[in-house]
Scaffold this motif. Sequence first.
Motif, PDB file in Angstrom:
ATOM      1  N   GLY A  62      -4.580   3.788 -11.924  1.00  0.00           N
ATOM      2  CA  GLY A  62      -4.440   3.272 -11.182  1.00  0.00           C
ATOM      3  C   GLY A  62      -3.348   3.766 -10.151  1.00  0.00           C
ATOM      4  O   GLY A  62      -3.532   3.552  -9.136  1.00  0.00           O
ATOM      5  N   GLU A  63      -2.187   3.837 -10.797  1.00  0.00           N
ATOM      6  CA  GLU A  63      -1.310   4.458 -10.705  1.00  0.00           C
ATOM      7  C   GLU A  63      -1.351   5.262 -10.614  1.00  0.00           C
ATOM      8  O   GLU A  63      -0.851   6.122  -8.952  1.00  0.00           O
ATOM      9  CB  GLU A  63      -0.497   4.277 -11.416  1.00  0.00           C
ATOM     10  N   ARG A  64      -2.097   6.721 -10.859  1.00  0.00           N
ATOM     11  CA  ARG A  64      -2.316   8.208 -10.594  1.00  0.00           C
ATOM     12  C   ARG A  64      -3.101   8.170  -9.447  1.00  0.00           C
ATOM     13  O   ARG A  64      -2.303   8.616  -8.665  1.00  0.00           O
ATOM     14  CB  ARG A  64      -2.998   8.628 -12.076  1.00  0.00           C
ATOM     15  N   VAL A  65      -3.948   7.182  -8.651  1.00  0.00           N
ATOM     16  CA  VAL A  65      -4.654   7.476  -8.005  1.00  0.00           C
ATOM     17  C   VAL A  65      -4.060   6.742  -6.558  1.00  0.00           C
ATOM     18  O   VAL A  65      -3.464   8.234  -6.054  1.00  0.00           O
ATOM     19  CB  VAL A  65      -5.964   6.935  -8.489  1.00  0.00           C
ATOM     20  N   ALA A  66      -3.249   5.949  -6.922  1.00  0.00           N
ATOM     21  CA  ALA A  66      -2.497   5.758  -6.117  1.00  0.00           C
ATOM     22  C   ALA A  66      -1.082   6.756  -5.517  1.00  0.00           C
ATOM     23  O   ALA A  66      -0.664   6.330  -4.661  1.00  0.00           O
ATOM     24  CB  ALA A  66      -1.347   3.981  -6.910  1.00  0.00           C
ATOM     25  N   LYS A  67      -0.406   7.050  -6.482  1.00  0.00           N
ATOM     26  CA  LYS A  67       0.095   7.966  -6.092  1.00  0.00           C
ATOM     27  C   LYS A  67      -0.335   9.365  -5.575  1.00  0.00           C
ATOM     28  O   LYS A  67       0.322  10.177  -4.797  1.00  0.00           O
ATOM     29  CB  LYS A  67       1.051   8.926  -7.664  1.00  0.00           C
ATOM     30  N   GLU A  68      -1.716   9.906  -5.467  1.00  0.00           N
ATOM     31  CA  GLU A  68      -2.245  10.518  -5.122  1.00  0.00           C
ATOM     32  C   GLU A  68      -2.940   9.726  -3.149  1.00  0.00           C
ATOM     33  O   GLU A  68      -2.406  10.760  -2.854  1.00  0.00           O
ATOM     34  CB  GLU A  68      -3.196  10.893  -5.786  1.00  0.00           C
ATOM     35  N   ILE A  69      -3.065   8.825  -3.542  1.00  0.00           N
ATOM     36  CA  ILE A  69      -3.043   8.471  -2.285  1.00  0.00           C
ATOM     37  C   ILE A  69      -1.829   8.005  -1.428  1.00  0.00           C
ATOM     38  O   ILE A  69      -2.125   9.143   0.140  1.00  0.00           O
ATOM     39  CB  ILE A  69      -3.766   7.150  -2.540  1.00  0.00           C
ATOM     40  N   ALA A  70      -1.180   8.043  -1.640  1.00  0.00           N
ATOM     41  CA  ALA A  70       0.292   7.460  -1.162  1.00  0.00           C
ATOM     42  C   ALA A  70       0.846   9.603  -0.831  1.00  0.00           C
ATOM     43  O   ALA A  70       1.069   8.826   0.504  1.00  0.00           O
ATOM     44  CB  ALA A  70       1.823   7.482  -1.394  1.00  0.00           C
ATOM     45  N   GLU A  71       0.900   9.670  -1.454  1.00  0.00           N
ATOM     46  CA  GLU A  71       1.017  11.198  -0.919  1.00  0.00           C
ATOM     47  C   GLU A  71       0.263  12.271  -0.219  1.00  0.00           C
ATOM     48  O   GLU A  71       0.854  12.835   0.922  1.00  0.00           O
ATOM     49  CB  GLU A  71       0.659  12.600  -2.289  1.00  0.00           C
ATOM     50  N   SER A  72      -1.197  12.165  -0.284  1.00  0.00           N
ATOM     51  CA  SER A  72      -1.812  11.877   0.556  1.00  0.00           C
ATOM     52  C   SER A  72      -1.796  11.653   1.938  1.00  0.00           C
ATOM     53  O   SER A  72      -2.387  12.644   3.229  1.00  0.00           O
ATOM     54  CB  SER A  72      -3.019  12.642   0.067  1.00  0.00           C
ATOM     55  N   THR A  73      -2.026  10.703   2.209  1.00  0.00           N
ATOM     56  CA  THR A  73      -2.286  10.187   3.131  1.00  0.00           C
ATOM     57  C   THR A  73      -0.397   9.443   4.108  1.00  0.00           C
ATOM     58  O   THR A  73      -0.462   9.016   5.337  1.00  0.00           O
ATOM     59  CB  THR A  73      -2.764   8.431   3.129  1.00  0.00           C
ATOM     60  N   ASP A  74       0.075   9.980   3.611  1.00  0.00           N
ATOM     61  CA  ASP A  74       1.698   9.637   4.092  1.00  0.00           C
ATOM     62  C   ASP A  74       1.936   8.155   4.348  1.00  0.00           C
ATOM     63  O   ASP A  74       2.899   7.858   5.056  1.00  0.00           O
ATOM     64  CB  ASP A  74       2.419  10.466   5.541  1.00  0.00           C
ATOM     65  N   ASN A  75       0.567   7.124   3.348  1.00  0.00           N
ATOM     66  CA  ASN A  75       1.271   5.798   3.586  1.00  0.00           C
ATOM     67  C   ASN A  75       1.814   5.612   2.058  1.00  0.00           C
ATOM     68  O   ASN A  75       1.007   5.884   0.947  1.00  0.00           O
ATOM     69  CB  ASN A  75      -0.353   5.532   3.769  1.00  0.00           C
ATOM     70  N   ARG A  76       2.830   4.207   2.240  1.00  0.00           N
ATOM     71  CA  ARG A  76       3.625   3.615   0.860  1.00  0.00           C
ATOM     72  C   ARG A  76       2.815   3.224   1.028  1.00  0.00           C
ATOM     73  O   ARG A  76       3.330   2.394  -0.903  1.00  0.00           O
ATOM     74  CB  ARG A  76       5.293   3.557   0.947  1.00  0.00           C
ATOM     75  N   ASP A  77       2.024   1.947   1.649  1.00  0.00           N
ATOM     76  CA  ASP A  77       1.480   0.811   1.688  1.00  0.00           C
ATOM     77  C   ASP A  77       0.192   1.038   0.482  1.00  0.00           C
ATOM     78  O   ASP A  77      -0.479   0.386   0.932  1.00  0.00           O
ATOM     79  CB  ASP A  77       1.818  -0.564   2.191  1.00  0.00           C
ATOM     80  N   VAL A  78       0.346   1.170  -0.385  1.00  0.00           N
ATOM     81  CA  VAL A  78      -0.664   1.419  -1.924  1.00  0.00           C
ATOM     82  C   VAL A  78      -0.357   0.739  -3.272  1.00  0.00           C
ATOM     83  O   VAL A  78       1.187   1.516  -3.595  1.00  0.00           O
ATOM     84  CB  VAL A  78      -1.101   2.618  -1.837  1.00  0.00           C
ATOM     85  N   HIS A  79      -0.485   0.086  -3.551  1.00  0.00           N
ATOM     86  CA  HIS A  79      -0.681  -1.151  -4.490  1.00  0.00           C
ATOM     87  C   HIS A  79      -1.339  -1.216  -5.570  1.00  0.00           C
ATOM     88  O   HIS A  79      -2.953  -1.116  -5.389  1.00  0.00           O
ATOM     89  CB  HIS A  79      -0.453  -2.535  -4.373  1.00  0.00           C
ATOM     90  N   VAL A  80      -1.294  -1.372  -6.224  1.00  0.00           N
ATOM     91  CA  VAL A  80      -2.112  -1.209  -8.326  1.00  0.00           C
ATOM     92  C   VAL A  80      -2.127  -2.651  -8.516  1.00  0.00           C
ATOM     93  O   VAL A  80      -0.931  -3.099  -9.162  1.00  0.00           O
ATOM     94  CB  VAL A  80      -1.994  -0.714  -8.579  1.00  0.00           C
ATOM     95  N   ALA A  81      -3.182  -3.396  -9.375  1.00  0.00           N
ATOM     96  CA  ALA A  81      -3.312  -4.637  -9.839  1.00  0.00           C
ATOM     97  C   ALA A  81      -4.259  -4.494 -10.448  1.00  0.00           C
ATOM     98  O   ALA A  81      -4.731  -4.161 -10.216  1.00  0.00           O
ATOM     99  CB  ALA A  81      -3.347  -6.055  -8.627  1.00  0.00           C
ATOM    100  N   GLN A  82      -3.430  -5.388 -11.764  1.00  0.00           N
ATOM    101  CA  GLN A  82      -5.115  -4.972 -12.911  1.00  0.00           C
ATOM    102  C   GLN A  82      -6.038  -6.338 -12.494  1.00  0.00           C
ATOM    103  O   GLN A  82      -5.765  -7.856 -12.168  1.00  0.00           O
ATOM    104  CB  GLN A  82      -4.621  -5.567 -13.889  1.00  0.00           C
ATOM    105  N   LEU A  83      -7.478  -5.864 -12.751  1.00  0.00           N
ATOM    106  CA  LEU A  83      -8.478  -6.741 -12.620  1.00  0.00           C
ATOM    107  C   LEU A  83      -9.311  -6.647 -13.899  1.00  0.00           C
ATOM    108  O   LEU A  83     -10.344  -5.397 -13.875  1.00  0.00           O
ATOM    109  CB  LEU A  83      -8.652  -7.371 -11.257  1.00  0.00           C
ATOM    110  N   ASP A  84     -10.204  -7.433 -14.546  1.00  0.00           N
ATOM    111  CA  ASP A  84     -11.283  -7.003 -15.560  1.00  0.00           C
ATOM    112  C   ASP A  84     -12.754  -8.010 -14.507  1.00  0.00           C
ATOM    113  O   ASP A  84     -12.799  -8.935 -14.778  1.00  0.00           O
ATOM    114  CB  ASP A  84     -11.179  -7.017 -16.758  1.00  0.00           C
ATOM    115  N   LEU A  85     -13.732  -7.294 -14.298  1.00  0.00           N
ATOM    116  CA  LEU A  85     -14.913  -8.565 -13.376  1.00  0.00           C
ATOM    117  C   LEU A  85     -15.450  -9.104 -14.601  1.00  0.00           C
ATOM    118  O   LEU A  85     -15.784 -10.515 -14.288  1.00  0.00           O
ATOM    119  CB  LEU A  85     -15.136  -7.072 -12.598  1.00  0.00           C
ATOM    120  N   ALA A  86     -15.183  -8.415 -15.349  1.00  0.00           N
ATOM    121  CA  ALA A  86     -15.978  -9.796 -16.867  1.00  0.00           C
ATOM    122  C   ALA A  86     -15.087 -10.610 -17.094  1.00  0.00           C
ATOM    123  O   ALA A  86     -16.212 -11.370 -17.723  1.00  0.00           O
ATOM    124  CB  ALA A  86     -16.640  -8.534 -17.998  1.00  0.00           C
ATOM    125  N   ASP A  87     -14.056 -10.666 -16.682  1.00  0.00           N
ATOM    126  CA  ASP A  87     -13.370 -11.944 -17.750  1.00  0.00           C
ATOM    127  C   ASP A  87     -13.263 -12.965 -16.691  1.00  0.00           C
ATOM    128  O   ASP A  87     -11.563 -12.604 -15.547  1.00  0.00           O
ATOM    129  CB  ASP A  87     -12.004 -11.233 -18.093  1.00  0.00           C
TER     130      ASP A  87
END
Length: 310
Positions: A62-87
Amino acid sequence: MTAVTTPFGFASTAEEVAHGVDLTGRRVLVTGASSGLGAETARVLAGTGADVTLAVRDTAAGERVAKEIAESTDNRDVHVAQLDLADPASVAAFTDAWEGPLHVLVNNAGVMACPERYSAQGWEWQFATNHLGHFALATGLHDALAADGAARVVAVSSSGHQLSPVVWDDIHFAFRRYDPWLAYGQSKTANVLFAVEATRRWAADGITANALMPGAIYTNLQRHTEGGRGSGTVAAELIKTVHQGAATAVLLATSPLLEGIGGRYFTDCNETQVVARRTGTLNGVAKYAVDPDNAARLWDLSQELLAAAD
């Protein structure tokens, strides 16, 4: 009730759908956003200026994708949070930690046609992940959604819902021989029913929910299908790119054409017809999947299952 039609269609991309949309100051949550459709949906929504949270099992990915999104969109308000939907405990921890309003929730994460597996609560894995996890997430975030006054919930379903209704007497395959595609279909039907009932129950809060079929797209979701009764049977000309596949979810999340509209099912960026039998195509929503009595019954049952898991 008039069907919703838009200028977009099969070949439209998420970026085309979101063109001109400004979500600055709005908060968006996308589940399963570390790859595939979820990552593309998050990227395009970040491009509108939204504050986007990627809810993922694998936070490193998620952090890798968030970094790519922030760089490609110039939006720094991109965050990552842990979530396991089966739990359920993971979902509860996530919703308890959320602060402030939520304007758009995209229930994108899911599993498809996986081998037979059950959660710690004895729930069939696809039903647990695709439906119950997202149900717990949305209901746990109800107050945050209600705070907006016009929040939207987007439920990523599938034409696979036509493979099975919710089998009330044996949801978790305690008596039936496990079939990965019937289990998948049942869970995708549940996604549509959730949108129907959430819209009804939360109307006073201004919350609307719609479901969609993104199309046939090759992503990590198909890792269990091995060319079987899943994407392997779809004609090559019907396969979408990830950019096209995310379009309908982005439409439901952003389009002014959907203001105040909920409880419906979309394919190729347009509302599709209700059908009484399996179509054999990627279009159409089964009558049982939008039946209000089924929707209310599933909501009550879902609450009971989650309450018993506490």
